[in-house]
Write an enzyme that holds these catalytic residues in place. Structure first.
Site, PDB file in Angstrom:
ATOM      1  N   ASP A 167       0.901  -1.151   0.000  1.00  0.00           N
ATOM      2  CA  ASP A 167       0.000   0.000   0.000  1.00  0.00           C
ATOM      3  C   ASP A 167       0.939   1.199   0.000  1.00  0.00           C
ATOM      4  O   ASP A 167       1.596   1.475   1.008  1.00  0.00           O
ATOM      5  CB  ASP A 167      -0.871  -0.006   1.257  1.00  0.00           C
ATOM      6  CG  ASP A 167      -1.863   1.138   1.255  1.00  0.00           C
ATOM      7  OD1 ASP A 167      -1.452   2.283   0.943  1.00  0.00           O
ATOM      8  OD2 ASP A 167      -3.044   0.917   1.554  1.00  0.00           O
ATOM      9  N   HIS A 168       1.030   1.889  -1.115  1.00  0.00           N
ATOM     10  CA  HIS A 168       2.130   2.856  -1.220  1.00  0.00           C
ATOM     11  C   HIS A 168       1.994   4.023  -0.236  1.00  0.00           C
ATOM     12  O   HIS A 168       2.967   4.697   0.074  1.00  0.00           O
ATOM     13  CB  HIS A 168       2.330   3.342  -2.662  1.00  0.00           C
ATOM     14  CG  HIS A 168       1.400   4.418  -3.114  1.00  0.00           C
ATOM     15  ND1 HIS A 168       0.146   4.163  -3.590  1.00  0.00           N
ATOM     16  CD2 HIS A 168       1.536   5.764  -3.171  1.00  0.00           C
ATOM     17  CE1 HIS A 168      -0.434   5.312  -3.919  1.00  0.00           C
ATOM     18  NE2 HIS A 168       0.383   6.299  -3.673  1.00  0.00           N
TER      19      HIS A 168
ATOM     20  N   HIS B 198      -5.665   2.987   1.254  1.00  0.00           N
ATOM     21  CA  HIS B 198      -4.817   4.098   1.710  1.00  0.00           C
ATOM     22  C   HIS B 198      -5.426   4.855   2.898  1.00  0.00           C
ATOM     23  O   HIS B 198      -4.747   5.148   3.873  1.00  0.00           O
ATOM     24  CB  HIS B 198      -4.605   5.104   0.577  1.00  0.00           C
ATOM     25  CG  HIS B 198      -4.087   4.492  -0.699  1.00  0.00           C
ATOM     26  ND1 HIS B 198      -3.198   3.454  -0.715  1.00  0.00           N
ATOM     27  CD2 HIS B 198      -4.334   4.784  -1.998  1.00  0.00           C
ATOM     28  CE1 HIS B 198      -2.914   3.136  -1.975  1.00  0.00           C
ATOM     29  NE2 HIS B 198      -3.594   3.927  -2.773  1.00  0.00           N
TER      30      HIS B 198
HETATM   31  C1  BG6 Z   1      -3.562   5.097  -6.357  1.00  0.00           C
HETATM   32  C2  BG6 Z   1      -4.923   5.233  -6.973  1.00  0.00           C
HETATM   33  O1  BG6 Z   1      -3.504   3.978  -5.498  1.00  0.00           O
HETATM   34  O2  BG6 Z   1      -3.274   6.273  -5.609  1.00  0.00           O
HETATM   35  C3  BG6 Z   1      -5.012   6.464  -7.852  1.00  0.00           C
HETATM   36  O3  BG6 Z   1      -5.209   4.081  -7.749  1.00  0.00           O
HETATM   37  C4  BG6 Z   1      -4.588   7.686  -7.076  1.00  0.00           C
HETATM   38  O4  BG6 Z   1      -6.333   6.649  -8.358  1.00  0.00           O
HETATM   39  C5  BG6 Z   1      -3.244   7.454  -6.388  1.00  0.00           C
HETATM   40  O5  BG6 Z   1      -4.487   8.755  -8.000  1.00  0.00           O
HETATM   41  C6  BG6 Z   1      -2.918   8.609  -5.465  1.00  0.00           C
HETATM   42  O6  BG6 Z   1      -1.619   8.433  -4.962  1.00  0.00           O
HETATM   43  P1  BG6 Z   1      -0.779   9.690  -4.449  1.00  0.00           P
HETATM   44  O7  BG6 Z   1       0.455   9.089  -3.884  1.00  0.00           O
HETATM   45  O8  BG6 Z   1      -0.540  10.553  -5.653  1.00  0.00           O
HETATM   46  O9  BG6 Z   1      -1.646  10.382  -3.446  1.00  0.00           O
END
Ligand code: BG6
Length: 504
Positions: free
Chosen positions: A178-179, A241
């Site tokens: 989960d990044h 997230h």
């Molecule tokens: C991804 C989603 O996991 O996270 C995208 O699939 C979203 O829709 C993105 O734009 C947002 O990531 P960050 O790191 O730019 O907030």
């Protein structure tokens, strides 16, 4: 650190170019990787090693900061490619043969990471076919499996996927990525809470009035309409997230800072979130979809006009959810979480509103009766922390003014802040699963969102509200938080709040 081969399934896809190779390259530049190291890209596209290197290293998504062409070339020598039909079990023999060769050439001791950056329908197939080749067995080097989101489509598919994966790999070999957990500021939530003496005593129902989390993106679904329409905001952002952020804000202190203890507390927290069911879904889970509008005079498509999106789509691009956590710490404290595409700006932040002091001493002079202190934790961009409190205006009487005390990460000028993927990939290489989701925790998170998804799909009485692209979502989301006699904090640049709309 152990030597290894990092195998990327789905190597011809966008994520490899956009995130994975740049992150591995940065780790290489920072000398964070072991000397004996290679990357093997696997995909259907027919590419030679050389063509793969060219594709990823000459991509416009690859923006190496401060690297010389020699360094890029040296890194390129560690990249390899194997084309296979990923749906054909036999073809995995070719992966095995190629891995054995690389293993010998680079002396990587049979240590392999299999990173699944493929369409989710292959999440069960690939591990099964790897296992048929014995590539799950750890008798000669360790084997790890990293799985991209989405992990399941709903509760039952997530359960099914966990079960299938565990048929072939042990839980401690499985890394669900989960990044958001790789973001410094998300990790810092734990440090803020548990390394300071003064936050934690106030961090409960006695002092906190409500918690608000906003995740806004100004972009629409871009060219991902096909994927997004089957997902929607709740699956795409909230289930993973945003619930992870909730967990970091709300979990109990772990007994140690190790993976097991932290992950145990997170599961407990997810299990304590009161499910929203029945009629409450229409009241507490607001969904919206952006409609066409003009931003700075430019016409902007509505969601239904986006490429790959059906004209009658009912997929939500915005969700605002109010929920409670049934435990001693949080009983009766409302949590409000919203996320959306095509909102006025890109920002993620947590706003904690504290209760007013018990007696409004300076009531009549201040115009700030029932002053509520706020703590704002900015996850991105302009990462930082802001504490808002009342101060006496110099001069006669007791006039009170709202002031802010803030800290910005950018002030730590000499600190290198790694990208989320850099941190997470390095952790998988080191074998540290702390920032990866454990199977039971993913299931518990699905337990909460499943009834909402189900009702949104099947109950025609639950409305989907339109909101003009570039605004803060439907007014029903404002009414939701108005129950706590407050408005959403609509954050702008540099941690400031400028009322209804932000700079676009
Ligand atoms: C991804 C989603 O996991 O996270 C995208 O699939 C979203 O829709 C993105 O734009 C947002 O990531 P960050 O790191 O730019 O907030």
């Amino acid at each position: 650190m152990d030597p290894l081969v990092f195998v990327i399934f789905g190597a011809s896809g966008d994520l490899t170019e956009r995130k994975l190779v740049p992150a591995i390259f940065q780790l290489f530049m920072n000398k964070s990787l072991p000397d004996n190291f290679a990357v093997l890209g696997v995909s259907r596209s027919k590419l030679s090693d050389e063509a793969f290197r060219k594709k990823v290293l000459e991509s416009e998504l690859f923006k190496p900061k401060g690297a010389s062409s020699e360094q890029i070339e040296e890194f390129g020598k560690k990249l390899f490619y194997q084309a296979i039909d990923t749906g054909n079990a036999e073809a995995y023999g070719e992966v095995k043969t190629r891995l054995s060769k690389l293993d010998q050439e680079f002396s990587t001791g049979g240590n392999y990471i299999f990173y699944l950056s493929t369409p989710p329908r292959l999440y069960e197939t690939i591990p099964a076919y790897l296992a048929q080749q014995g590539l799950n067995k750890e008798d000669n080097g360790w084997k790890r499996l990293v799985i991209e989101k989405p992990f399941g489509y709903d509760r039952s598919s997530a359960l099914g996927l966990n079960k299938k994966l565990r048929d072939f790999f042990e839980e401690d070999q499985i890394y669900r990525i989960d990044h958001y957990l790789g973001k410094e500021t998300v990790q810092n939530l734990l440090v803020t809470r548990f390394s300071n003496g003064f936050f934690e005593p106030l961090w409960n129902r006695n002092y906190i009035q409500h918690v608000e989390i906003t995740n806004a993106e100004n972009i629409g679904v871009e060219n991902r309409g096909g994927y997004y329409d089957h997902s929607g905001a709740l699956r795409d952002m909230f289930q993973n997230h945003l619930l992870q952020i909730v967990a970091h804000i709300a979990m109990e202190p772990p007994i140690t800072a190790d993976a097991k203890a932290i992950r145990n507390e997170k599961v407990k927290l997810f299990q304590s979130i009161r499910p929203i069911v029945g009629e409450d879904i229409g009241k507490y889970a607001i969904r919206g979809q952006y409609i066409a509008s003009k931003i700075k005079g430019e016409p902007i498509n509505g969601y239904r006009d986006e490429q790959g999106v059906p004209a009658e789509s009912k997929t939500e691009t915005f969700a605002a959810i109010k929920f409670f956590i049934d435990n001693w710490r949080w009983a009766d404290v409302p949590f409000y979480v919203r996320t959306g595409k095509r909102l006025p700006t890109k920002v993620t932040e947590v706003a904690i509103t504290f209760k007013s002091p018990p007696q409004a001493l300076f009531n009549n002079e201040a115009g700030l009766q029932n002053k509520k202190n706020k703590l704002i934790i900015r996850i991105q961009p302009h990462e930082g922390l802001l504490l808002n409190f009342g101060m006496k205006v110099p001069g006669q009487g007791f006039r009170v003014k709202d002031v802010d005390m803030d800290f910005h990460y950018s002030e730590l000028t000499d600190a290198y802040v790694p990208e989320a993927y850099e941190r997470l990939l390095l952790d998988s290489i080191k074998g540290d699963p702390t920032l990866y989701s454990r199977g039971d925790s993913v299931e518990a998170a699905w337990n909460f969102v499943d009834p909402i998804l189900d009702a949104w799909k099947n109950d025609p009485d639950i409305k989907l509200f339109g909101y003009p692209a570039g605004t803060w979502g439907p007014k029903e989301a404002d009414l939701l938080i108005a129950e706590s006699a407050v408005n959403w904090r609509n954050p702008c640049k540099n941690l400031t709040e400028s009322g209804g709309f932000c700079e676009l």
